[in-house]
Write an enzyme that holds these catalytic residues in place. Structure first.
Site, short mmCIF file in Angstrom:
data_model
loop_
_atom_site.label_atom_id
_atom_site.label_comp_id
_atom_site.label_asym_id
_atom_site.label_seq_id
_atom_site.Cartn_x
_atom_site.Cartn_y
_atom_site.Cartn_z
N LYS A 168 36.20 38.10 43.76
CA LYS A 168 36.90 36.84 44.51
C LYS A 168 38.05 37.24 45.28
CE LYS A 168 34.94 34.03 41.14
NZ LYS A 168 34.96 32.78 40.43
N GLY A 202 32.47 36.99 37.58
CA GLY A 202 33.63 36.92 38.06
C GLY A 202 34.91 37.50 37.39
N GLY A 203 35.67 36.55 36.68
CA GLY A 203 36.62 36.91 35.80
C GLY A 203 36.59 38.22 35.24
N ASN A 225 31.86 40.00 41.23
CA ASN A 225 32.56 39.01 42.21
C ASN A 225 34.00 39.13 42.09
OD1 ASN A 225 33.15 37.32 44.34
ND2 ASN A 225 32.25 35.50 43.37
N HIS A 273 28.03 30.31 47.41
CA HIS A 273 28.86 29.99 46.13
C HIS A 273 29.55 28.75 46.07
CE1 HIS A 273 31.84 30.99 43.30
NE2 HIS A 273 31.04 31.99 43.25
N GLU A 281 32.31 27.84 45.30
CA GLU A 281 33.58 27.94 46.00
C GLU A 281 33.58 27.50 47.26
OE1 GLU A 281 35.26 31.37 43.96
OE2 GLU A 281 34.82 30.34 41.86
N GLU A 331 24.17 29.56 38.86
CA GLU A 331 25.77 29.39 38.68
C GLU A 331 26.02 27.86 38.65
OE1 GLU A 331 28.29 32.99 39.59
OE2 GLU A 331 28.20 31.77 41.08
N SER A 360 31.36 32.26 33.58
CA SER A 360 31.91 32.54 32.38
C SER A 360 31.36 33.63 31.66
CB SER A 360 32.41 31.32 31.58
OG SER A 360 33.17 30.35 32.52
N GLY A 400 34.32 30.15 35.85
CA GLY A 400 35.72 30.23 35.57
C GLY A 400 36.52 29.23 34.74
P1 PGA Z 1 33.32 33.81 36.44
O1 PGA Z 1 32.79 33.47 38.06
O2 PGA Z 1 32.54 34.77 35.72
O3 PGA Z 1 34.69 34.07 36.36
O4 PGA Z 1 33.17 32.40 35.89
C1 PGA Z 1 31.74 33.52 38.43
C2 PGA Z 1 31.66 33.69 39.84
O5 PGA Z 1 32.33 34.50 40.36
O6 PGA Z 1 30.84 32.96 40.45
#
Ligand code: PGA
Length: 248
Positions: free
Chosen positions: A10, A227-228, A8, A98, A100, A170, A207, A176
């Protein structure tokens, strides 16, 4: 069954140049390590704008996914992208629900359900995100929250359509933050989901990095939503290599 790794990106990478660099690095890695694709399916979910440029990833057996879509197929909805457009463009997956989207863009269960229904109607694969906030975990409400999200999110979805749903657990507090969910706690939710949906893949997200990725797959998750770490090629390739060696 192959494991599924969903990247992802983002609202990233911030420029076309950086996106291009990331895409080239991923291709270079896959050219050298094509064997991992025997055990792992990779889905890259970039911002909509980058999708056309990333079509070339498909030659490397990487699928494309979207980070969102609208709940209508067509019409006057300025700024929105319909699941039909995604389908037409060969985008096979869409992330919905998601945290967010839920928390920053006020997407409620009703809207998420409408989006899921429409996406499934168009035959997109839906990556349906679920998870509790920190306060809810502390108060012992994790299962209550997840149960509610499932009940509302999957309302009026047939068992035939359900087959195209991939769950992603999640925990909101883990996304994040660098505070990944404990393996034991994550496994409890995995078991809970598998009991109800034994045939659907369940991913873990929040994470994930090269140090913890393997452990979630070891306890039975069908893959990861990253994500990251998916934006850092060194981290991402390490995760892929580690999973591949675990699966061999
Ligand atoms: P992350 O993001 O791995 O940076 O915590 C997870 C996500 O994209 O939902």
């Amino acid at each position: 069954m192959k494991k599924l790794i969903v990247a992802n990106w983002k609202m990233n990478p911030p420029t076309f140049k950086e996106m291009n660099f990331l895409s080239l690095s991923l291709k270079k890695f896959l050219r050298k390590n094509s064997q991992i694709l025997k055990k792992i399916d990779i889905v890259v979910c970039p911002p909509f704008l980058y999708l056309p440029y990333l079509k070339t990833l498909e030659k490397f057996k990487v699928s494309l996914g979207a980070q969102n879509c609208y709940c209508e197929e067509k019409g006057a909805f300025t700024g929105e992208i319909s699941p039909r457009m995604l389908k037409d463009f060969g985008v096979k997956y869409v992330i919905l629900g998601h945290s967010e989207r839920r928390n920053l863009f006020q997407e409620d269960d009703r809207l998420i359900n409408k989006k899921i229904k429409k996406a499934l109607e168009i035959k997109e694969k839906v990556i349906f995100c679920l998870g509790e906030k920190e306060k809810e975990r502390i108060e012992g409400k994790t299962f209550q929250v997840v149960e509610h999200q499932i009940k509302e999110g999957l309302k009026e979805i047939s068992s035939f359509q359900l087959a195209k749903v991939i769950f992603a657990y999640e925990p909101v507090w883990a996304i994040g933050t660098g505070r990944a969910c404990g393996i034991k706690e994550a496994k409890e939710v995995l078991d809970y989901l598998k009991k109800q949906f034994p045939k659907n893949p369940v991913l873990y997200g929040g994470s994930v990095n090269s140090k913890n990725a393997k452990s979630y797959v070891e306890v039975g998750f069908d893959g990861l939503l990253i994500g990251g770490a998916s934006l850092l090629m060194e981290e991402f390739s390490q995760i892929l290599l580690d999973l591949f060696s675990l699966l061999n």
